[in-house]
Design a protein around this motif. Sequence first.
Motif, mmCIF file in Angstrom:
data_model
loop_
_atom_site.group_PDB
_atom_site.id
_atom_site.type_symbol
_atom_site.label_atom_id
_atom_site.label_comp_id
_atom_site.label_asym_id
_atom_site.label_seq_id
_atom_site.Cartn_x
_atom_site.Cartn_y
_atom_site.Cartn_z
ATOM 1 N N ASP A 103 -10.074 -23.030 -14.877
ATOM 2 C CA ASP A 103 -9.584 -22.881 -14.154
ATOM 3 C C ASP A 103 -8.708 -23.367 -13.057
ATOM 4 O OD1 ASP A 103 -10.002 -19.968 -12.176
ATOM 5 O OD2 ASP A 103 -9.121 -21.802 -11.123
ATOM 6 N N THR A 107 -4.531 -23.175 -13.151
ATOM 7 C CA THR A 107 -4.163 -23.275 -11.663
ATOM 8 C C THR A 107 -3.410 -24.703 -10.992
ATOM 9 O OG1 THR A 107 -6.172 -23.297 -10.239
ATOM 10 C CG2 THR A 107 -5.798 -20.950 -12.197
ATOM 11 N N ASP A 111 -4.522 -20.011 -6.252
ATOM 12 C CA ASP A 111 -5.075 -18.500 -6.931
ATOM 13 C C ASP A 111 -3.472 -17.618 -7.813
ATOM 14 O OD1 ASP A 111 -6.824 -18.137 -5.620
ATOM 15 O OD2 ASP A 111 -5.810 -17.799 -3.772
ATOM 16 N N ASP A 112 -2.770 -19.353 -8.226
ATOM 17 C CA ASP A 112 -1.500 -18.306 -9.457
ATOM 18 C C ASP A 112 -1.912 -19.337 -10.794
ATOM 19 O OD1 ASP A 112 0.764 -16.956 -10.563
ATOM 20 O OD2 ASP A 112 1.837 -17.321 -9.115
ATOM 21 N N GLU A 146 -13.136 -19.103 -20.532
ATOM 22 C CA GLU A 146 -13.023 -18.943 -19.530
ATOM 23 C C GLU A 146 -11.681 -19.129 -19.294
ATOM 24 O OE1 GLU A 146 -14.583 -20.580 -17.557
ATOM 25 O OE2 GLU A 146 -16.341 -19.469 -18.036
ATOM 26 N N LYS A 149 -10.942 -15.807 -17.953
ATOM 27 C CA LYS A 149 -11.389 -15.279 -16.986
ATOM 28 C C LYS A 149 -10.341 -15.694 -16.236
ATOM 29 C CE LYS A 149 -15.595 -16.851 -13.475
ATOM 30 N NZ LYS A 149 -16.459 -17.441 -14.397
ATOM 31 N N THR A 150 -10.598 -16.916 -15.821
ATOM 32 C CA THR A 150 -9.087 -17.065 -15.104
ATOM 33 C C THR A 150 -7.683 -16.568 -14.796
ATOM 34 O OG1 THR A 150 -9.579 -19.760 -15.384
ATOM 35 C CG2 THR A 150 -7.196 -19.312 -14.165
ATOM 36 N N LYS A 152 -7.681 -12.781 -15.095
ATOM 37 C CA LYS A 152 -8.192 -12.425 -15.189
ATOM 38 C C LYS A 152 -8.447 -12.418 -12.980
ATOM 39 C CE LYS A 152 -10.470 -10.203 -18.857
ATOM 40 N NZ LYS A 152 -11.989 -9.179 -19.105
ATOM 41 N N ARG A 153 -9.177 -13.477 -12.948
ATOM 42 C CA ARG A 153 -8.424 -13.629 -11.603
ATOM 43 C C ARG A 153 -7.351 -13.514 -10.305
ATOM 44 N NH1 ARG A 153 -8.179 -17.749 -8.238
ATOM 45 N NH2 ARG A 153 -8.160 -19.570 -9.531
ATOM 46 N N VAL A 154 -6.394 -14.159 -11.467
ATOM 47 C CA VAL A 154 -4.822 -14.572 -10.884
ATOM 48 C C VAL A 154 -3.777 -13.438 -11.451
ATOM 49 C CG1 VAL A 154 -5.140 -16.717 -11.282
ATOM 50 C CG2 VAL A 154 -4.222 -15.888 -12.373
ATOM 51 N N GLY A 155 -4.392 -12.341 -12.168
ATOM 52 C CA GLY A 155 -3.133 -11.557 -12.753
ATOM 53 C C GLY A 155 -2.606 -11.712 -13.151
#
Length: 412
Positions: A103, A107, A111-112, A146, A149-150, A152-155
């Motif tokens: 992650d 990033t 958060d991006d 993984e 997953k990142t 999805k987290r930041v879109g």
Amino acid sequence: MNSTRRTFLETSIAAGMAAGIAAPLAFAVEPKAKLPVAGITTTYGPNNHADVIFTKIVSGYEHDGGPGPDLKLTSLFVEQEHPRDLSRGLSEKHGFRLARSIDEALTLGSDDLAVSGVLIVGEHGNYPNDPVTGQKMYPRRRLFDEVVKTFKRVGKVVPVFNDKHLSYNWPDAEHMAKTAREMKFPFMAGSSLPVAWRLPPLVLERECQIEEALAIGYSSLESYGFHAVEVLQCMVERRRGGETGVRRIEVVKRDAIWAAQKAGRWSRELFDAALATTPEEKKGEPEKLLDSRAAFYLIEYRDGLRATVAMANGVTRNSSFAAKLKGQPKPVATWFAVQNEAPFGHFGYLLKAIEQMVRTGRPAYPVERTLLTTGIINAAMKSYATSQPIETPYLDIAYQPADWPSAPGKPS
């Protein structure tokens, strides 16, 4: 790719072939702004896959500070420290971030997404072997998941490249390709062999009629066997109708190799034609030279094509291909030549394909090729372990080939 750039590529490649020289920058029109990428790898030591890929990004194609791909390694996640680790020294020299997590690599702790692409090199390192097939259980799916997953987290998503086959097992490989398709991010994978030098130059015409095909490989049956399967597949996918998938795979070894040849299950003519393209082979009869590590993978495609991957240990340490085309009296054949010492220049051409995807969002060639070759090598290892043929209804994989070029000229 616009027509001007396509014309340049074709002209550069033709010129390189005519001159008989290796041209590391033959694909480049002009320098571009370097796109940031994140590297994810299992371990980073001299001459391993992390070295021959990531070092070219930070130190140039020749690893000497000269020209390289128009990519910038912004961050790197290394799962296992190599005894002769290169990542720390290169990080200090070139300023890329050594991330503590995947992650963070994507990033930089925000958060991006901080990168335009992700390169996963899950090759080398201390990992267990599959108890059935003996394949090294590299965590390519876990590394991939993984990354997802990142995303999805930041879109957001960016193109992803996975070095070599997708996984040591079919369910993981299928999951990876399906996930990329569902999330709509460009995904590419595979061996460096399809973009290596071909001597003599050979590109099969689209829609050619292949009556039978054979690729020769050497060394370990899985890790190097995968390269030989990709050699085969990058050629036969150009046959009439495109790729249709594989129905059945059987591995024969020892005396069964020659029994299969006498039964007409693989072509000695194609074997000899492929072998004849390669230099410095051992003299003598292959029947006497093949050693106990040799194995031939007999592959039946869904459209009826028969093909063979001949892991000819004891005979050769080269990769080559031959095919019988309808209406041609003699086989066509070529040697897939590589640079067998640092800086392993064929990986530079792999990086050009990766850069194409990162820059345009279009894979240089379809991931379905490597999804299929992943399934083929996994089934071959099951057949080798059990001495039984493996039916492969799940390898119902159809796709059309791309026209990405191989390396021009010849290796230095």
